[in-house]
Design an enzyme around this catalytic site. Sequence first.
Site, mmCIF file in Angstrom:
data_model
loop_
_atom_site.group_PDB
_atom_site.id
_atom_site.type_symbol
_atom_site.label_atom_id
_atom_site.label_comp_id
_atom_site.label_asym_id
_atom_site.label_seq_id
_atom_site.Cartn_x
_atom_site.Cartn_y
_atom_site.Cartn_z
ATOM 1 N N CYS A 124 0.739 -1.170 -0.023
ATOM 2 C CA CYS A 124 -0.005 0.060 0.138
ATOM 3 C C CYS A 124 0.853 1.328 -0.173
ATOM 4 O O CYS A 124 0.265 2.547 -0.430
ATOM 5 C CB CYS A 124 -0.875 0.009 1.185
ATOM 6 S SG CYS A 124 -2.087 -1.398 1.171
ATOM 7 N N HIS A 168 -3.293 7.399 1.522
ATOM 8 C CA HIS A 168 -3.809 6.098 1.197
ATOM 9 C C HIS A 168 -5.092 5.976 1.652
ATOM 10 O O HIS A 168 -5.598 6.152 2.826
ATOM 11 C CB HIS A 168 -2.727 5.090 1.619
ATOM 12 C CG HIS A 168 -3.193 3.962 1.550
ATOM 13 N ND1 HIS A 168 -3.831 3.262 0.446
ATOM 14 C CD2 HIS A 168 -3.210 2.697 2.513
ATOM 15 C CE1 HIS A 168 -3.914 2.120 0.501
ATOM 16 N NE2 HIS A 168 -3.628 1.585 1.993
ATOM 17 N N ASN A 215 -9.872 -0.087 -0.612
ATOM 18 C CA ASN A 215 -8.740 0.040 -0.442
ATOM 19 C C ASN A 215 -7.976 -0.509 -1.669
ATOM 20 O O ASN A 215 -8.100 -1.819 -1.874
ATOM 21 C CB ASN A 215 -8.281 -0.579 0.738
ATOM 22 C CG ASN A 215 -6.631 -0.638 0.753
ATOM 23 O OD1 ASN A 215 -5.854 -0.136 0.081
ATOM 24 N ND2 ASN A 215 -6.209 -0.953 2.309
HETATM 25 O O1 UT7 Z 1 -3.940 -0.898 3.402
HETATM 26 C C1 UT7 Z 1 -2.878 -1.404 4.172
HETATM 27 C C2 UT7 Z 1 -3.195 -1.160 5.355
HETATM 28 N N1 UT7 Z 1 -4.314 -1.522 5.847
HETATM 29 C C3 UT7 Z 1 -5.011 -0.933 6.716
HETATM 30 O O2 UT7 Z 1 -4.953 0.288 7.055
HETATM 31 C C4 UT7 Z 1 -6.137 -1.781 7.318
HETATM 32 C C5 UT7 Z 1 -6.436 -1.324 8.896
HETATM 33 N N2 UT7 Z 1 -7.314 -1.929 9.532
HETATM 34 C C6 UT7 Z 1 -8.525 -1.551 9.573
HETATM 35 O O3 UT7 Z 1 -9.056 -0.496 8.665
HETATM 36 C C7 UT7 Z 1 -9.667 -1.879 10.360
HETATM 37 O O4 UT7 Z 1 -8.759 -2.715 11.535
HETATM 38 C C8 UT7 Z 1 -10.732 -3.076 9.883
HETATM 39 C C9 UT7 Z 1 -11.628 -2.278 9.080
HETATM 40 C C10 UT7 Z 1 -9.881 -4.191 9.188
HETATM 41 C C11 UT7 Z 1 -11.403 -3.622 11.098
HETATM 42 O O5 UT7 Z 1 -12.000 -2.828 11.923
HETATM 43 P P1 UT7 Z 1 -11.763 -2.894 13.641
HETATM 44 O O6 UT7 Z 1 -12.637 -1.714 14.253
HETATM 45 O O7 UT7 Z 1 -10.391 -2.828 13.705
HETATM 46 O O8 UT7 Z 1 -12.304 -4.319 13.988
HETATM 47 P P2 UT7 Z 1 -11.952 -5.625 14.615
HETATM 48 O O9 UT7 Z 1 -10.849 -6.160 13.607
HETATM 49 O O10 UT7 Z 1 -11.176 -5.608 15.748
HETATM 50 O O11 UT7 Z 1 -12.982 -6.407 14.664
HETATM 51 C C12 UT7 Z 1 -14.071 -6.255 15.441
HETATM 52 C C13 UT7 Z 1 -15.225 -7.355 15.219
HETATM 53 C C14 UT7 Z 1 -14.436 -8.588 15.512
HETATM 54 O O12 UT7 Z 1 -15.521 -9.330 16.123
HETATM 55 P P3 UT7 Z 1 -15.480 -9.759 17.773
HETATM 56 O O13 UT7 Z 1 -14.054 -10.293 17.931
HETATM 57 O O14 UT7 Z 1 -15.483 -8.401 18.238
HETATM 58 O O15 UT7 Z 1 -16.704 -10.425 17.914
HETATM 59 C C15 UT7 Z 1 -14.613 -9.192 14.043
HETATM 60 O O16 UT7 Z 1 -14.626 -10.559 13.898
HETATM 61 O O17 UT7 Z 1 -15.806 -6.933 14.026
HETATM 62 C C16 UT7 Z 1 -15.771 -8.616 13.462
HETATM 63 N N3 UT7 Z 1 -15.651 -8.513 12.047
HETATM 64 C C17 UT7 Z 1 -16.727 -8.196 11.132
HETATM 65 N N4 UT7 Z 1 -17.971 -8.169 11.300
HETATM 66 C C18 UT7 Z 1 -18.965 -7.888 10.385
HETATM 67 C C19 UT7 Z 1 -14.535 -8.228 11.158
HETATM 68 N N5 UT7 Z 1 -15.061 -8.305 10.004
HETATM 69 C C20 UT7 Z 1 -16.266 -8.203 9.913
HETATM 70 C C21 UT7 Z 1 -17.256 -7.946 8.932
HETATM 71 N N6 UT7 Z 1 -18.546 -7.818 9.233
HETATM 72 N N7 UT7 Z 1 -16.863 -7.736 7.356
#
Ligand code: UT7
Length: 344
Positions: A134, A271, A301
Amino acid sequence: MTDSTVTGVTSAVSDKPRNPQTTRAVVIGCGHYLPERVVPNEAFTKTLDTSNEWIVARSGIERRHFAAEGETTSKLATRAAEAALANAGIAPESLDAIIVATSTPDLTFPSVATMVQAEIGALKAFAFDVQAVCAGFVYALANANALVVSGQAKRVMVIGAETFSRIMDWTDRSTCVLFGDGAGALILDAQAGFGTSDDRGILATDLNADGRQRDLLYVDGGVSTTGTAGYLRMQGNQVFRHAVEKLAQTAEDALAKAGLGAGDVDWIVPHQANIRIIQGTAKKLGLPMDQVIVTVQDHGNTSAASIPLALSVAATEGKLKPGDLIVTEAIGGGLAWGAVVLRW
Ligand code: UT7
């Protein structure tokens, strides 16, 4: 934009030290291409335990484009390159170099850049790919700038192009809803500057990497391991933590190298991974969101393509004016991250 050469610097009168020998890499054109197929968030709810509300709330993404079967990264890159050539009003034979930032090349080799070179007929250009995921476009811009200021190339096409839909695990809701396909291109031209931050062109770059963090974001296949392309794996919340911390810092470091501060910035072109990261970085820099170019809602992304896509969309909408000070910043797999400060 015109086919200008080593004159016509729109520099304001300044009392800063001047070096009339300075060569600057100035943007003389840009373009982009997005595949026709638009996929809304709702499309994922048929096969995954997810919702439009979760995707919008956690990432800001509403839709993304996916390449059609047979629509390879080099094809997207070529369309963006053609648009940039038309925008600059220059002939492909006038390019000295083509750099493509991509992690999703058509083939293991040759490079996507050589494929674009042949397709657009830029037969005087040398061509190579840069792979920094990225952060790829920021790395490619820094390399292009180094070629220009060192006199190795006068005119360089820098492209970010990706087909991340090809490396998605469609059963993994935590990644497959986040990424999209697309391409954007800039053309840099060697022009004389005065060596001050009033010059147009690239004013400073800041590149970083920390390979100890490679398990946070990687693809689980490759030529010398599995012999397959593999699928993207990400510990999203860990990458998020690094992003918020590192992006404002690299932007500030690049600005400091240019002798500037956040107060001098007209536009942040970040980005486009997550609206919350974009907002957090702007807040740390003390800049309001109306000075930030945001396309994540429409593109998702697109990895190395996201910054040139955002720049080209903003230019098309008439937001970017000659002389505007722009900071681009990105982080991705590696980890690799960095920023570029340029005056449009
Ligand atoms: O471009 C390269 C660099 N990449 C990035 O910059 C991405 C950086 N990360 C992010 O953008 C965010 O961390 C995400 C969008 C990927 C995730 O958001 P988050 O607020 O960090 O959520 P999380 O990973 O902590 O997950 C929270 C909950 C989890 O459930 P539990 O464990 O709390 O029960 C996940 O399993 O959300 C769940 N979850 C989803 N729920 C519904 C993960 N993906 C999904 C989904 N739909 N698609």
